[in-house]
Design a protein around this motif. Structure first.
Motif, PDB file in Angstrom:
ATOM      1  N   TYR A 112      18.435  53.601  10.666  1.00 29.46           N
ATOM      2  CA  TYR A 112      18.769  52.590  11.677  1.00 29.46           C
ATOM      3  C   TYR A 112      18.122  51.247  11.318  1.00 29.46           C
TER       4      TYR A 112
ATOM      5  N   TYR B 121      19.458  47.705  12.200  1.00 25.93           N
ATOM      6  CA  TYR B 121      19.444  48.159  13.602  1.00 25.93           C
ATOM      7  C   TYR B 121      20.800  48.669  14.076  1.00 25.93           C
ATOM      8  N   GLU B 122      21.396  49.478  13.231  1.00 26.28           N
ATOM      9  CA  GLU B 122      22.649  50.134  13.598  1.00 26.28           C
ATOM     10  C   GLU B 122      22.646  51.548  13.036  1.00 26.28           C
TER      11      GLU B 122
ATOM     12  N   ILE C 137      20.777  51.902  20.032  1.00 26.28           N
ATOM     13  CA  ILE C 137      22.103  51.939  19.382  1.00 26.28           C
ATOM     14  C   ILE C 137      23.146  52.326  20.418  1.00 26.28           C
ATOM     15  N   ARG C 138      24.364  51.834  20.192  1.00 28.48           N
ATOM     16  CA  ARG C 138      25.420  52.173  21.147  1.00 28.48           C
ATOM     17  C   ARG C 138      26.250  53.350  20.658  1.00 28.48           C
ATOM     18  N   GLN C 139      26.420  53.379  19.310  1.00 25.26           N
ATOM     19  CA  GLN C 139      27.287  54.422  18.764  1.00 25.26           C
ATOM     20  C   GLN C 139      26.490  55.413  17.934  1.00 25.26           C
TER      21      GLN C 139
END
Ligand code: AN7
Length: 416
Positions: free
Chosen positions: A219, A224-225, A256-258
């Motif tokens: 991440y 940051y993904e 994270i969103r996903q």
């Protein structure tokens, strides 16, 4: 960080000061639980801290940092693999090079936490069953902590590099007649009987906690993904469970969103979890005589199968199998296209990736992270046999080199 243990099946809870590996009520696996609402935002402090397992100490289950036994684990490179990516028609392929860890495999992430916990509990002796890498890691961290280590290995071949590590670090080594599953059952019974000997296989949930930091690092390294896909070899299934936990925590913390799809690869003749997945089942049928050149994942009855199937189903991921030939081909291809030498078990993930791309299950534009779990030098003797190398000695003369390499002398004819 403040935590307790909880059974993944019946929900029974246990105090972190207890030495316990499985649920006392139903015998199922335990998971470490935190009160995530108590976490403060750590992203600021993370910004100025170099990558390492202990960068994330606030998310790890240790009481006192003075108990930490570290050899500088984690912080491994996430290498962009554009040449392999082009061959596979993938635009974004990265390899998390876990061979860079102190003993040459991802096991060090779990072992630094596991051995630190052993110190916290006051244990003097630690033990594990292992196909090789766990024993190498355990022996090294036990040495650093001043603890005695005991290692149970299965019959048959153990990669020479890994065995050498355990020997040099001073582990007491016992070979158990049978396969890894027999060795694990034996050490489990043994540590149940000798309560003072602390068991550090991945059935011990503290190991999983250390290994989840791989997800945090990915991440971090991807800006940051989370990636779209994480693909890795699966043996006892601790690592896939750990990495999934890491990503889920990042999600719970709102970072994270996903979430990524978790893709696990097993060797064709040691594939109880992949077989279950293909039948869309929720439980596995153990493989009684697992066999593969990738000895690290020659496991027929994986301890963490339930956590692993959960990771795969929850993430809408998948499981696939590969043959030994596909594994060796993938190992060579990665070495020659990317300069990365990884052990056969690790190469299983590349072989699996190829298969899955061919089936159209990974899109060209997706970000895929492959976990290179262990260094190629762990197991050179198996590999060299598959190469049919004949070295010819020559006289120290240019002509002899040309001859040996099959190069022709080119006559340059000058005009004028
Ligand atoms: C290089 O060392 O089980 O699915 O005893 O060494 O978490 O078991 C090693 C496993 C993948 C599989 N790649 O991880 C042991 C042992 C390498 C490994 C795996 C192992 P899990």
């Amino acid at each position: 960080m403040e935590h307790y243990l909880e059974c993944i099946n019946c929900g029974a809870k246990y105090d972190s000061r207890e030495t316990i590996y499985v649920c006392g009520r139903c015998g199922d696996l335990l998971d470490i639980k935190y009160n995530y609402r108590e976490f403060k935002d750590l992203t600021e402090s993370w910004l100025n801290t170099p990558l390492s397992v202990w960068k994330y100490k606030e998310l790890l289950p240790l009481g006192r940092t003075s108990n930490i036994i570290s050899l500088g684990e984690g912080g491994t490179n996430l290498l962009e693999c554009s040449r392999l990516g082009t061959t596979l028609k993938l635009k974004h392929l990265h390899m998390k090079n876990e061979g860079e860890n102190p003993t040459g495999s991802f096991k060090d992430r779990g072992m630094t936490v596991g051995v630190s916990k052993a110190v916290e509990l006051g244990a003097k002796i630690v033990a594990c069953a292992s196909t090789g890498n766990t024993s190498a890691s355990l022996a090294a961290y036990a040495a650093k902590a001043g603890l005695q280590s005991i290692v149970l290995i299965p019959s048959g071949k153990i990669a020479l590099g890994k065995l050498t590590q355990a020997i040099v670090h001073g582990a007491r080594i016992v070979q158990v007649k049978g396969n890894f599953d027999d060795a694990l059952q034996t050490v489990f019974n043994f540590t149940n009987y000798h309560k003072d000997i602390y068991l550090l296989n991945s059935i011990n949930p503290y190991r999983i906690e250390g290994q989840k930091t791989l997800a945090y690092e990915v991440y971090d390294q991807l800006g940051y993904e989370a990636p779209d896909n994480v693909i890795l070899p699966v043996g006892n299934a601790g690592n896939i469970s750990a990495i999934w936990k890491g990503f889920k925590e990042l999600h719970i913390l709102g970072l994270i969103r996903q979430l990524p799809r978790m893709i696990g690869i097993q060797a064709e003749n040691a594939a109880p979890i992949a077989n279950a997945f293909k039948l869309k089942k929720r439980d596995i049928k153990a493989v009684t005589a697992p066999e593969t050149i990738a000895t690290a994942i020659r496991i027929g009855s994986p301890v963490s199968w339930k956590k692993a199937l959960n990771a795969v189903y929850e993430s809408q991921g998948l499981m696939e199998t590969v043959t030994d030939t596909e594994i060796l081909d993938a190992q060579r291809q990665l070495a020659r296209l990317e300069g990365l030498f990884i052990e056969p078990a690790s190469a299983a993930s590349i072989a699996g990736l190829k298969k899955i791309v061919d089936m159209g299950l990974i899109g060209r534009d997706e970000e895929t992270v492959c976990i290179a779990t262990g260094h190629g030098l762990k197991d050179p003797d198996t590999i060299i046999k598959s190469y049919n190398i004949n070295l010819t000695e020559i006289n120290p003369m240019e002509e002899s080199i040309d001859e040996a390499l099959g190069l022709k002398q080119v006559m340059v004819v000058k005009s004028n």
